[in-house]
Design a protein around this motif. Structure first.
Motif, PDB file in Angstrom:
ATOM      1  N   LEU A 199       0.817  -1.208   0.000  1.00  0.00           N
ATOM      2  CA  LEU A 199       0.000   0.000   0.000  1.00  0.00           C
ATOM      3  C   LEU A 199       0.848   1.254   0.000  1.00  0.00           C
ATOM      4  N   ALA A 200       2.015   1.211   0.629  1.00  0.00           N
ATOM      5  CA  ALA A 200       2.887   2.385   0.664  1.00  0.00           C
ATOM      6  C   ALA A 200       3.330   2.795  -0.741  1.00  0.00           C
ATOM      7  N   ASP A 201       3.394   1.827  -1.668  1.00  0.00           N
ATOM      8  CA  ASP A 201       3.782   2.153  -3.043  1.00  0.00           C
ATOM      9  C   ASP A 201       2.739   3.030  -3.734  1.00  0.00           C
ATOM     10  N   LEU A 202       1.505   3.012  -3.219  1.00  0.00           N
ATOM     11  CA  LEU A 202       0.404   3.753  -3.848  1.00  0.00           C
ATOM     12  C   LEU A 202       0.054   5.017  -3.094  1.00  0.00           C
ATOM     13  N   ALA A 203       0.929   5.452  -2.200  1.00  0.00           N
ATOM     14  CA  ALA A 203       0.625   6.598  -1.337  1.00  0.00           C
ATOM     15  C   ALA A 203       0.345   7.870  -2.129  1.00  0.00           C
ATOM     16  N   GLU A 204       0.975   8.026  -3.284  1.00  0.00           N
ATOM     17  CA  GLU A 204       0.804   9.249  -4.073  1.00  0.00           C
ATOM     18  C   GLU A 204      -0.311   9.132  -5.112  1.00  0.00           C
ATOM     19  N   HIS A 205      -0.928   7.979  -5.207  1.00  0.00           N
ATOM     20  CA  HIS A 205      -1.999   7.783  -6.180  1.00  0.00           C
ATOM     21  C   HIS A 205      -3.334   8.232  -5.592  1.00  0.00           C
ATOM     22  N   ARG A 206      -4.098   8.940  -6.371  1.00  0.00           N
ATOM     23  CA  ARG A 206      -5.470   9.226  -5.977  1.00  0.00           C
ATOM     24  C   ARG A 206      -6.321   7.962  -6.147  1.00  0.00           C
ATOM     25  N   VAL A 207      -7.393   7.880  -5.384  1.00  0.00           N
ATOM     26  CA  VAL A 207      -8.218   6.678  -5.364  1.00  0.00           C
ATOM     27  C   VAL A 207      -9.609   6.996  -5.900  1.00  0.00           C
ATOM     28  N   ILE A 208     -10.161   6.086  -6.680  1.00  0.00           N
ATOM     29  CA  ILE A 208     -11.530   6.226  -7.165  1.00  0.00           C
ATOM     30  C   ILE A 208     -12.343   5.044  -6.651  1.00  0.00           C
ATOM     31  N   SER A 209     -13.577   5.306  -6.241  1.00  0.00           N
ATOM     32  CA  SER A 209     -14.438   4.269  -5.666  1.00  0.00           C
ATOM     33  C   SER A 209     -15.854   4.450  -6.172  1.00  0.00           C
ATOM     34  N   LEU A 210     -16.599   3.345  -6.208  1.00  0.00           N
ATOM     35  CA  LEU A 210     -18.007   3.398  -6.593  1.00  0.00           C
ATOM     36  C   LEU A 210     -18.918   3.687  -5.413  1.00  0.00           C
ATOM     37  N   VAL A 211     -18.403   3.567  -4.195  1.00  0.00           N
ATOM     38  CA  VAL A 211     -19.230   3.706  -3.000  1.00  0.00           C
ATOM     39  C   VAL A 211     -19.247   5.153  -2.550  1.00  0.00           C
ATOM     40  N   GLY A 253      -4.980   7.033 -16.177  1.00  0.00           N
ATOM     41  CA  GLY A 253      -3.923   7.440 -15.271  1.00  0.00           C
ATOM     42  C   GLY A 253      -4.337   8.444 -14.228  1.00  0.00           C
ATOM     43  N   THR A 254      -5.658   8.621 -14.030  1.00  0.00           N
ATOM     44  CA  THR A 254      -6.109   9.638 -13.079  1.00  0.00           C
ATOM     45  C   THR A 254      -6.269   9.092 -11.671  1.00  0.00           C
ATOM     46  N   ALA A 255      -6.270   7.749 -11.500  1.00  0.00           N
ATOM     47  CA  ALA A 255      -6.518   7.201 -10.167  1.00  0.00           C
ATOM     48  C   ALA A 255      -6.180   5.726 -10.151  1.00  0.00           C
ATOM     49  N   VAL A 256      -6.182   5.165  -8.940  1.00  0.00           N
ATOM     50  CA  VAL A 256      -6.079   3.729  -8.730  1.00  0.00           C
ATOM     51  C   VAL A 256      -7.381   3.257  -8.099  1.00  0.00           C
ATOM     52  N   ALA A 257      -7.776   2.025  -8.354  1.00  0.00           N
ATOM     53  CA  ALA A 257      -8.979   1.458  -7.738  1.00  0.00           C
ATOM     54  C   ALA A 257      -8.619   0.124  -7.109  1.00  0.00           C
ATOM     55  N   PHE A 258      -9.267  -0.181  -6.005  1.00  0.00           N
ATOM     56  CA  PHE A 258      -9.113  -1.482  -5.362  1.00  0.00           C
ATOM     57  C   PHE A 258     -10.359  -2.297  -5.685  1.00  0.00           C
ATOM     58  N   VAL A 259     -10.159  -3.459  -6.282  1.00  0.00           N
ATOM     59  CA  VAL A 259     -11.274  -4.223  -6.836  1.00  0.00           C
ATOM     60  C   VAL A 259     -11.176  -5.681  -6.400  1.00  0.00           C
ATOM     61  N   PRO A 260     -12.299  -6.412  -6.427  1.00  0.00           N
ATOM     62  CA  PRO A 260     -12.248  -7.852  -6.151  1.00  0.00           C
ATOM     63  C   PRO A 260     -11.393  -8.567  -7.194  1.00  0.00           C
ATOM     64  N   ALA A 261     -10.729  -9.644  -6.776  1.00  0.00           N
ATOM     65  CA  ALA A 261      -9.830 -10.357  -7.685  1.00  0.00           C
ATOM     66  C   ALA A 261     -10.540 -10.841  -8.943  1.00  0.00           C
ATOM     67  N   VAL A 262     -11.825 -11.174  -8.829  1.00  0.00           N
ATOM     68  CA  VAL A 262     -12.547 -11.687  -9.984  1.00  0.00           C
ATOM     69  C   VAL A 262     -12.630 -10.655 -11.107  1.00  0.00           C
ATOM     70  N   ALA A 263     -12.468  -9.378 -10.790  1.00  0.00           N
ATOM     71  CA  ALA A 263     -12.518  -8.339 -11.822  1.00  0.00           C
ATOM     72  C   ALA A 263     -11.433  -8.534 -12.865  1.00  0.00           C
ATOM     73  N   ALA A 264     -10.294  -9.087 -12.444  1.00  0.00           N
ATOM     74  CA  ALA A 264      -9.211  -9.309 -13.397  1.00  0.00           C
ATOM     75  C   ALA A 264      -9.604 -10.332 -14.455  1.00  0.00           C
ATOM     76  N   GLU A 265     -10.491 -11.267 -14.101  1.00  0.00           N
ATOM     77  CA  GLU A 265     -10.961 -12.264 -15.058  1.00  0.00           C
ATOM     78  C   GLU A 265     -12.117 -11.728 -15.900  1.00  0.00           C
ATOM     79  N   LEU A 266     -12.989 -10.949 -15.272  1.00  0.00           N
ATOM     80  CA  LEU A 266     -14.163 -10.461 -15.983  1.00  0.00           C
ATOM     81  C   LEU A 266     -13.857  -9.252 -16.860  1.00  0.00           C
ATOM     82  N   TYR A 267     -12.835  -8.475 -16.505  1.00  0.00           N
ATOM     83  CA  TYR A 267     -12.537  -7.231 -17.231  1.00  0.00           C
ATOM     84  C   TYR A 267     -11.062  -7.144 -17.613  1.00  0.00           C
ATOM     85  N   PRO A 268     -10.550  -8.098 -18.376  1.00  0.00           N
ATOM     86  CA  PRO A 268      -9.158  -7.967 -18.842  1.00  0.00           C
ATOM     87  C   PRO A 268      -9.072  -6.881 -19.918  1.00  0.00           C
ATOM     88  N   ARG A 269      -8.160  -5.942 -19.738  1.00  0.00           N
ATOM     89  CA  ARG A 269      -7.996  -4.857 -20.708  1.00  0.00           C
ATOM     90  C   ARG A 269      -6.515  -4.578 -20.896  1.00  0.00           C
TER      91      ARG A 269
END
Length: 329
Positions: A199-211, A253-269
């Motif tokens: 998590l410390a590696d992402l300290a400078e990243h802004r975060v985007i969330s759906l909640v 490149g505007t933000a980072v998001a934390f997502v469930p692992a299954v998203a990597a399978e459902l939304y490969p881009r």
């Protein structure tokens, strides 16, 4: 920042506020912006402003400070919000009961976000209800946003919803599976070539969330706020309106998001990377319903199906060599 003068209100009517006015109040309190609230409510901004002014006159207090740049709740506005929510919830429940009695329908209505209709747990529950209780349906409604799920549950438009937790405390939640959370970052991010992060590696990243921030527990969980060192995260300028829009914002490149692992399978881009985060906790996927649902037989049936799913899933994970994720224990 200059504050526009607020008139001293005195009640001009003995009429109680309408549930409609209180619903507008709650939406404006969430958005704190007349334009956004009006668009969300499918009203013009002047019409919303007039309704809020009428509500203030009925109550005899100013509910919002209005400035040239922002809208803020007054102390009175903050104080009336819980009661306003109770009135709106009661009105929704009354309407829901009447609607059900009029229709005579006992079919089970399930809500699921489009993003996760492919999950095995979701499909297994739906299939089990159809097989064991075909008289219940169920009817499945696809809802794009987490906030849409909560609203549909509270108004009785759906009986239960599949969702990633946490959920508000007024809902009954039954966990189905647990899985890791991943960091979703842009494919051209300097960290994209890493095999894993902290998590410390992402300290400078802004975060985007759906909640929405109005559901503080959920908002903090999916933005990982505060971080383990106690620091507060910085947020993207605009929240995600849907899961697809969230991913598009990340890819730019505007933000980072934390997502469930299954998203990597459902939304490969090709423009995204999903990375393990060593000090990030797992998330839980399950089903939630409102305990005030008047159709208790449907709740009992759903509970029995969920219990059977969990027993079967747990048995499978105990015999599997390398499960991708486990049934909730």
């Amino acid at each position: 920042m200059p504050i526009i003068d607020q008139p001293e209100f005195r009640p001009t009517s003995i009429d109680d506020p309408t549930a409609h006015q209180l619903r507008l109040l709650l939406t404006l309190a969430e958005e704190l912006h007349f334009g956004r609230a009006a668009r969300k409510l499918y009203l013009t901004q002047p019409a919303l402003s007039q309704q809020i002014r009428s509500l203030e006159e009925r109550l005899g207090v100013a509910l919002f400070h209005r400035s040239s740049r922002r809208v803020e709740l007054t102390a009175a506005g903050s104080a009336v919000l819980p009661a306003a929510r109770n009135v709106v919830d009661a009105a929704d429940e009354l309407r829901n009961i009447a609607r059900r009695m009029a229709s005579g329908s006992d079919r089970l209505r399930l809500g699921v976000c489009e993003s996760f209709t492919a999950l095995a747990s979701t499909r297994a529950i739906i299939a089990a209800v159809r097989q064991r209780h075909p008289e219940l349906g169920p009817d499945v409604r696809v809802l794009d946003r987490f906030s849409d799920q909560l609203a549909a549950l509270r108004t009785g438009e759906i009986d239960a919803a599949f969702a990633h937790f946490p959920m508000p405390e007024d809902l009954h939640c039954e966990p189905l599976t647990v899985e890791p959370r991943l960091a979703c970052i842009a494919g051209d991010d300097p960290l994209a070539d890493r095999s894993s992060l902290r998590l410390a590696d992402l300290a400078e990243h802004r975060v985007i969330s759906l909640v929405s921030p109005t559901f503080r527990a959920g908002h903090d969980f999916w933005s990982v706020n505060p971080r383990p060192d106690g620091s507060q995260v910085r947020y993207a300028a605009h929240p995600g309106a849907s899961f697809e829009s969230l991913l598009s914002s990340v890819s730019l490149g505007t933000a980072v998001a934390f997502v469930p692992a299954v998203a990597a399978e459902l939304y490969p881009r090709p423009d995204l990377r999903y990375l393990d985060v060593e000090d990030l906790t797992q998330c839980t996927f399950g089903i939630a319903w409102h305990p005030g649902n008047p159709m208790q037989t449907k709740s009992a049936t759903l509970q029995s199906v969920v219990d059977a799913f969990r027993r079967n899933a747990l048995s499978r994970t105990q015999t599997a060599d390398r499960p991708r994720w486990a049934a909730f224990r």
